[in-house]
Design a protein around this motif. Sequence first.
Motif, PDB file in Angstrom:
ATOM      1  N   ARG A 235       0.755  -1.226   0.160  1.00 35.52           N
ATOM      2  CA  ARG A 235      -0.085  -0.091   0.049  1.00 35.52           C
ATOM      3  C   ARG A 235       0.781   1.323  -0.097  1.00 35.52           C
ATOM      4  N   SER A 236       0.284   2.388  -0.560  1.00 34.71           N
ATOM      5  CA  SER A 236       1.042   3.462  -0.676  1.00 34.71           C
ATOM      6  C   SER A 236       0.852   4.333   0.674  1.00 34.71           C
ATOM      7  N   GLY A 237      -0.037   4.021   1.396  1.00 33.88           N
ATOM      8  CA  GLY A 237      -0.677   4.577   2.562  1.00 33.88           C
ATOM      9  C   GLY A 237      -1.171   3.540   3.566  1.00 33.88           C
ATOM     10  N   ALA A 238      -1.584   4.072   4.706  1.00 32.30           N
ATOM     11  CA  ALA A 238      -1.997   3.092   5.876  1.00 32.30           C
ATOM     12  C   ALA A 238      -3.547   2.634   5.748  1.00 32.30           C
ATOM     13  N   ASP A 239      -4.115   3.445   5.016  1.00 37.32           N
ATOM     14  CA  ASP A 239      -5.676   3.207   4.787  1.00 37.32           C
ATOM     15  C   ASP A 239      -5.937   2.060   3.988  1.00 37.32           C
ATOM     16  N   TYR A 240      -6.973   1.341   3.947  1.00 37.62           N
ATOM     17  CA  TYR A 240      -7.601   0.518   2.949  1.00 37.62           C
ATOM     18  C   TYR A 240      -7.809   1.140   1.868  1.00 37.62           C
ATOM     19  N   GLY A 241      -7.722   0.842   0.686  1.00 40.06           N
ATOM     20  CA  GLY A 241      -8.108   1.214  -0.562  1.00 40.06           C
ATOM     21  C   GLY A 241      -6.908   2.247  -0.920  1.00 40.06           C
ATOM     22  N   THR A 242      -5.637   1.962  -0.704  1.00 43.29           N
ATOM     23  CA  THR A 242      -4.503   2.654  -1.171  1.00 43.29           C
ATOM     24  C   THR A 242      -3.422   1.420  -1.641  1.00 43.29           C
ATOM     25  N   ASP A 243      -3.991   0.215  -1.701  1.00 43.62           N
ATOM     26  CA  ASP A 243      -3.447  -0.731  -2.535  1.00 43.62           C
ATOM     27  C   ASP A 243      -2.610  -0.474  -3.739  1.00 43.62           C
ATOM     28  N   MET A 244      -1.475  -1.124  -4.167  1.00 39.38           N
ATOM     29  CA  MET A 244      -0.769  -1.381  -5.228  1.00 39.38           C
ATOM     30  C   MET A 244      -0.524  -2.452  -5.624  1.00 39.38           C
ATOM     31  N   ASP A 245      -0.161  -2.776  -6.959  1.00 42.29           N
ATOM     32  CA  ASP A 245       0.193  -4.058  -7.383  1.00 42.29           C
ATOM     33  C   ASP A 245       1.456  -4.615  -6.560  1.00 42.29           C
ATOM     34  N   PRO A 246       1.086  -5.546  -5.835  1.00 42.75           N
ATOM     35  CA  PRO A 246       2.081  -6.195  -4.909  1.00 42.75           C
ATOM     36  C   PRO A 246       3.464  -6.753  -5.917  1.00 42.75           C
ATOM     37  N   VAL A 247       3.097  -7.413  -6.988  1.00 45.01           N
ATOM     38  CA  VAL A 247       4.195  -8.128  -7.904  1.00 45.01           C
ATOM     39  C   VAL A 247       5.213  -6.870  -8.470  1.00 45.01           C
ATOM     40  N   ALA A 248       4.279  -5.865  -8.715  1.00 45.65           N
ATOM     41  CA  ALA A 248       5.097  -4.646  -9.600  1.00 45.65           C
ATOM     42  C   ALA A 248       6.071  -4.120  -8.456  1.00 45.65           C
ATOM     43  N   TYR A 249       5.511  -4.200  -7.087  1.00 49.97           N
ATOM     44  CA  TYR A 249       6.038  -3.209  -6.009  1.00 49.97           C
ATOM     45  C   TYR A 249       7.448  -4.185  -5.697  1.00 49.97           C
ATOM     46  N   LEU A 250       7.116  -5.637  -5.465  1.00 56.01           N
ATOM     47  CA  LEU A 250       8.509  -6.324  -5.411  1.00 56.01           C
ATOM     48  C   LEU A 250       9.500  -6.455  -6.582  1.00 56.01           C
ATOM     49  N   ARG A 251       8.968  -6.462  -7.639  1.00 54.65           N
ATOM     50  CA  ARG A 251      10.080  -6.351  -8.893  1.00 54.65           C
ATOM     51  C   ARG A 251      10.931  -4.865  -8.990  1.00 54.65           C
TER      52      ARG A 251
END
Length: 257
Positions: A235-251
């Motif tokens: 997530r880009s922030g602490a709140d629900y709904g700020t999620d981002m692609d975890p695979v892209a994040y890890l890569r």
Amino acid sequence: MAFTRPTGKHRRPHHRAARTGAGLAGVAALTTTGVVSTLASPAAAAVAPAHTGFTEAIVIGHSLADRIDDQAAAQRLAAEDAAAEQAAVEAARLQAAEAKRKAEKKRAEKVRAARAAERERLNRYVLPVEGSYVSTGYQTGGSLWSSGSHSGVDFHAPAGSAVRAVGVGTVVETGWGGAYGNEVVIQMHDGTYTQYGHLASATVSVGQTVTPGQQIAVSGSTGNSTGPHLHFEARSGADYGTDMDPVAYLRGHGVDV
């Protein structure tokens, strides 16, 4: 009865006395020059000393000069020895200084290498379950998710598998997370957040700093789960709904997913 010296024929003539005095004076003069002694005794002349006082003075002078030369030579040798010793001391000092400089340089290189290795270790990211793979992708649709799509990814993880922090961060939440079951939330060093759900239990506490690959939990099937696995979100922030692609994040952090 008094005796008196007669006068006349018993008195020595004055001219003979004068001659005798002159002769004595001449003998004295000849003796001074060494002539009389030579003439008087040839044998004595043959054994006379070969050196005069003048020659002996010269010999003594040479002996003194030799001693002076010897002293000067000794002083030169002593000065040369002292200079050689000083040079050896200076060479040893320079050698020790060079060895110290090299040792300090080597030590500094080791420190730099260790710091670089630590920075690399702390800046790297890893898979949340070692050797795992994504079993359900990001934003997969279906009735299983209350939002209508998957807000993270599921990693294959048999029950009891070690769950790891993907990078450096601080634990900000542990415990029950509703549909997520038992969860751990970490604020990463770059300000983003990662979430680990459906855990059997957490092994870290709020406020604890974690490093890449450190175990933070044990996988399970708590909450809204159909079987043992790990739900992972970025997530880009602490709140629900700020999620981002975890695979892209890890890569994006160098992890091969």
